[in-house]
Motif scaffolding. Sequence first.
Motif, short mmCIF file in Angstrom:
data_model
loop_
_atom_site.label_atom_id
_atom_site.label_comp_id
_atom_site.label_asym_id
_atom_site.label_seq_id
_atom_site.Cartn_x
_atom_site.Cartn_y
_atom_site.Cartn_z
N PHE A 1 0.84 -1.20 0.00
CA PHE A 1 0.00 0.00 0.00
C PHE A 1 0.88 1.25 0.00
O PHE A 1 0.61 2.21 -0.74
N ALA A 2 1.92 1.23 0.83
CA ALA A 2 2.83 2.39 0.89
C ALA A 2 3.52 2.61 -0.45
O ALA A 2 3.71 3.76 -0.87
N ALA A 3 3.90 1.53 -1.13
CA ALA A 3 4.55 1.67 -2.43
C ALA A 3 3.63 2.32 -3.45
O ALA A 3 4.08 3.08 -4.33
N ALA A 4 2.33 2.05 -3.33
CA ALA A 4 1.36 2.65 -4.24
C ALA A 4 1.05 4.10 -3.88
O ALA A 4 0.39 4.80 -4.65
N HIS A 5 1.52 4.54 -2.70
CA HIS A 5 1.30 5.92 -2.25
C HIS A 5 2.65 6.57 -1.94
O HIS A 5 2.80 7.32 -0.97
N ALA A 6 3.62 6.29 -2.80
CA ALA A 6 5.00 6.70 -2.52
C ALA A 6 5.16 8.20 -2.35
O ALA A 6 6.10 8.65 -1.68
N GLY A 7 4.29 8.98 -2.92
CA GLY A 7 4.45 10.43 -2.82
C GLY A 7 3.86 11.04 -1.56
O GLY A 7 4.06 12.23 -1.30
N GLU A 8 3.18 10.24 -0.76
CA GLU A 8 2.54 10.78 0.43
C GLU A 8 3.52 10.93 1.59
O GLU A 8 4.48 10.16 1.71
N ARG A 9 3.25 11.89 2.43
CA ARG A 9 4.15 12.20 3.54
C ARG A 9 4.26 11.02 4.51
O ARG A 9 3.27 10.39 4.85
N GLY A 10 5.48 10.73 4.93
CA GLY A 10 5.71 9.70 5.94
C GLY A 10 5.97 8.31 5.41
O GLY A 10 6.11 7.37 6.20
N CYS A 11 6.05 8.13 4.10
CA CYS A 11 6.25 6.79 3.54
C CYS A 11 7.58 6.17 3.99
O CYS A 11 7.66 4.95 4.19
N ALA A 12 8.60 6.98 4.16
CA ALA A 12 9.89 6.45 4.60
C ALA A 12 9.77 5.85 5.99
O ALA A 12 10.35 4.80 6.29
#
Length: 268
Positions: free
Chosen positions: A133-144
């Motif tokens: 899910f995070a990979a599909a929302h890579a541009g969102e804040r806090g993914c790292a």
Amino acid sequence: MRHDFDRIAPDVYVARGCRLDAVGRAEAAVHWSKGAGVIVGLSAAAMHGSRWLDAELPAEIAIPTYRRPPAWISTRQARISRDECCDIDGYLVTSPARTAFDLARRLPRKDAVPVLDALCRATNLAPSEVLSFAAAHAGERGCAQVRSVLPLVDPGAESPPESQTRMLIVENGLPAPTTQIVVRNADGAFLARLDMGWKKWCVAVEYDGAHHWTDPAQRAKDIDRAAVLAEHGWQVIRTGANLLYTRPHILLDRIESALSARGAFLNI
């Protein structure tokens, strides 16, 4: 209404004397939003059946336009995609994966891991699904932060102290333990289920709540269980709140010594 109910927000009432838990607060917050709110964050985790959450925390909802909320509601102005939500008892709630993603990127790691352990356990959500899910929302804040937190998550933990014990072990460079290890005898008969440990080296760590130390009947069972495990080659390191939170270095020393004695570091 005035006689039998308490007003907790405009047009929102509860039975007089009723004390709302985390789920009740979340549902009441949606009513305050006139049905426009999506339950998010810790409130969403509660709706999904997560245990150990603080019922006194503000209810968390996302709303499309800003409204000033009562003190017991925390709002986030956001429009959440319908495919990232699900319906629970008529309330719109972020999906388990979206809920985990939001919590992992928002909470400090020490708080996030126990909450995510409980959420994954309650929903059968795999940590790998949250990473996808995070990979599909890579541009969102806090993914790292999501990518750093999720490898620490293990749905096998049955309580926050178990999660915190496992984190202590991993973050101090010791091998990651397996959770909920089933021990059987040579004939396959069940002997015990251990909180966490290393089956290869027959070393386990058990977090014992207060009743393990204060209840004589439980204490007797624990002594018998420890003797059976020792007979079958297991070394069990027991910990409780005092050791975990005030003397963690001693716990770590005991674990490292036990693993070293069983040859865990010979090839390192």
